[in-house]
Design a protein around this motif. Structure first.
Motif, PDB file in Angstrom:
ATOM      1  N   MET A  55      -0.055   7.018  10.609  1.00  0.00           N
ATOM      2  CA  MET A  55       0.166   7.530   9.275  1.00  0.00           C
ATOM      3  C   MET A  55      -1.183   7.809   8.631  1.00  0.00           C
ATOM      4  O   MET A  55      -2.100   7.002   8.725  1.00  0.00           O
ATOM      5  CB  MET A  55       0.945   6.487   8.474  1.00  0.00           C
ATOM      6  N   ALA A  56      -1.302   8.910   7.977  1.00  0.00           N
ATOM      7  CA  ALA A  56      -2.567   9.324   7.378  1.00  0.00           C
ATOM      8  C   ALA A  56      -2.902   8.473   6.155  1.00  0.00           C
ATOM      9  O   ALA A  56      -2.029   7.931   5.493  1.00  0.00           O
ATOM     10  CB  ALA A  56      -2.490  10.787   6.984  1.00  0.00           C
ATOM     11  N   GLU A  57      -4.199   8.359   5.881  1.00  0.00           N
ATOM     12  CA  GLU A  57      -4.661   7.651   4.678  1.00  0.00           C
ATOM     13  C   GLU A  57      -4.472   8.579   3.494  1.00  0.00           C
ATOM     14  O   GLU A  57      -4.533   9.786   3.657  1.00  0.00           O
ATOM     15  CB  GLU A  57      -6.143   7.302   4.813  1.00  0.00           C
ATOM     16  N   PRO A  58      -4.313   8.123   2.311  1.00  0.00           N
ATOM     17  CA  PRO A  58      -4.126   6.750   1.855  1.00  0.00           C
ATOM     18  C   PRO A  58      -2.682   6.314   2.013  1.00  0.00           C
ATOM     19  O   PRO A  58      -1.767   7.130   2.070  1.00  0.00           O
ATOM     20  CB  PRO A  58      -4.537   6.796   0.399  1.00  0.00           C
ATOM     21  N   LYS A  59      -2.478   4.999   2.060  1.00  0.00           N
ATOM     22  CA  LYS A  59      -1.146   4.418   2.198  1.00  0.00           C
ATOM     23  C   LYS A  59      -0.889   3.493   1.021  1.00  0.00           C
ATOM     24  O   LYS A  59      -1.801   2.850   0.525  1.00  0.00           O
ATOM     25  CB  LYS A  59      -1.052   3.609   3.481  1.00  0.00           C
ATOM     26  N   TRP A  60       0.359   3.422   0.595  1.00  0.00           N
ATOM     27  CA  TRP A  60       0.743   2.520  -0.475  1.00  0.00           C
ATOM     28  C   TRP A  60       1.960   1.731  -0.022  1.00  0.00           C
ATOM     29  O   TRP A  60       2.817   2.245   0.684  1.00  0.00           O
ATOM     30  CB  TRP A  60       1.068   3.299  -1.751  1.00  0.00           C
ATOM     31  N   VAL A  61       2.045   0.473  -0.452  1.00  0.00           N
ATOM     32  CA  VAL A  61       3.115  -0.413  -0.001  1.00  0.00           C
ATOM     33  C   VAL A  61       3.840  -0.998  -1.204  1.00  0.00           C
ATOM     34  O   VAL A  61       3.206  -1.531  -2.114  1.00  0.00           O
ATOM     35  CB  VAL A  61       2.544  -1.566   0.871  1.00  0.00           C
ATOM     36  N   LEU A  62       5.173  -0.888  -1.192  1.00  0.00           N
ATOM     37  CA  LEU A  62       6.029  -1.553  -2.161  1.00  0.00           C
ATOM     38  C   LEU A  62       6.760  -2.666  -1.422  1.00  0.00           C
ATOM     39  O   LEU A  62       7.460  -2.406  -0.450  1.00  0.00           O
ATOM     40  CB  LEU A  62       7.079  -0.592  -2.725  1.00  0.00           C
ATOM     41  N   ALA A  63       6.588  -3.916  -1.858  1.00  0.00           N
ATOM     42  CA  ALA A  63       7.325  -5.036  -1.282  1.00  0.00           C
ATOM     43  C   ALA A  63       8.604  -5.200  -2.090  1.00  0.00           C
ATOM     44  O   ALA A  63       8.574  -5.648  -3.227  1.00  0.00           O
ATOM     45  CB  ALA A  63       6.492  -6.306  -1.305  1.00  0.00           C
ATOM     46  N   MET A  64       9.732  -4.817  -1.501  1.00  0.00           N
ATOM     47  CA  MET A  64      10.997  -4.800  -2.231  1.00  0.00           C
ATOM     48  C   MET A  64      11.814  -6.043  -1.911  1.00  0.00           C
ATOM     49  O   MET A  64      12.216  -6.249  -0.776  1.00  0.00           O
ATOM     50  CB  MET A  64      11.799  -3.553  -1.865  1.00  0.00           C
ATOM     51  N   GLY A  65      12.062  -6.853  -2.932  1.00  0.00           N
ATOM     52  CA  GLY A  65      12.906  -8.020  -2.780  1.00  0.00           C
ATOM     53  C   GLY A  65      12.125  -9.286  -2.520  1.00  0.00           C
ATOM     54  O   GLY A  65      10.951  -9.264  -2.145  1.00  0.00           O
ATOM     55  N   VAL A  66      12.788 -10.403  -2.704  1.00  0.00           N
ATOM     56  CA  VAL A  66      12.157 -11.705  -2.538  1.00  0.00           C
ATOM     57  C   VAL A  66      11.780 -11.939  -1.082  1.00  0.00           C
ATOM     58  O   VAL A  66      10.722 -12.505  -0.785  1.00  0.00           O
ATOM     59  CB  VAL A  66      13.101 -12.808  -3.049  1.00  0.00           C
ATOM     60  N   CYS A  67      12.612 -11.510  -0.156  1.00  0.00           N
ATOM     61  CA  CYS A  67      12.322 -11.742   1.262  1.00  0.00           C
ATOM     62  C   CYS A  67      11.037 -11.026   1.690  1.00  0.00           C
ATOM     63  O   CYS A  67      10.240 -11.566   2.437  1.00  0.00           O
ATOM     64  CB  CYS A  67      13.485 -11.294   2.129  1.00  0.00           C
ATOM     65  N   ALA A  68      10.824  -9.811   1.205  1.00  0.00           N
ATOM     66  CA  ALA A  68       9.612  -9.079   1.567  1.00  0.00           C
ATOM     67  C   ALA A  68       8.388  -9.628   0.855  1.00  0.00           C
ATOM     68  O   ALA A  68       7.285  -9.568   1.391  1.00  0.00           O
ATOM     69  CB  ALA A  68       9.774  -7.602   1.235  1.00  0.00           C
TER      70      ALA A  68
END
Length: 94
Positions: A1-14
């Motif tokens: 995957m090309a830069e830049p990358k963004w991450v959303l942690a969805m939920g308590v488990c993540a």
């Protein structure tokens, strides 16, 4: 995957592993990949997802891209490394 990358942690488990500790759930995703936005809840509500996307959009708009991105990342890392350790900080709890 090309830069830049963004991450959303969805939920308590993540975000924190939640109440389940088995092979299918990573306990604390931020130990594996850097997380930009945490969404609490199990499952997170649609309003929270929209709010997180808008916050991420604001972060992306303020983030330098292209040639100046590497310089900004180096400056942020240098500032984080030069910050005093948590044990050295004096505050209300000490």
């Amino acid at each position: 995957m090309a830069e830049p990358k963004w991450v959303l942690a969805m939920g308590v488990c993540a975000s924190s592993g939640g109440m389940f500790n088995n092979y299918a759930v990573v306990q604390g995703v931020d130990h594996v990949v850097p997380v930009d936005i945490y969404l609490p809840g199990c499952p997170p509500r649609p309003e929270m997802l929209l709010n997180a996307i808008l916050k991420l959009h604001e972060q992306i708009q303020q983030m330098p891209l292209g040639v100046h991105r590497d310089e900004a990342i180096r400056a942020v890392e240098a500032a984080a490394l030069s910050a005093p350790a948590t044990l050295e900080l004096k505050g209300l709890l000490r």
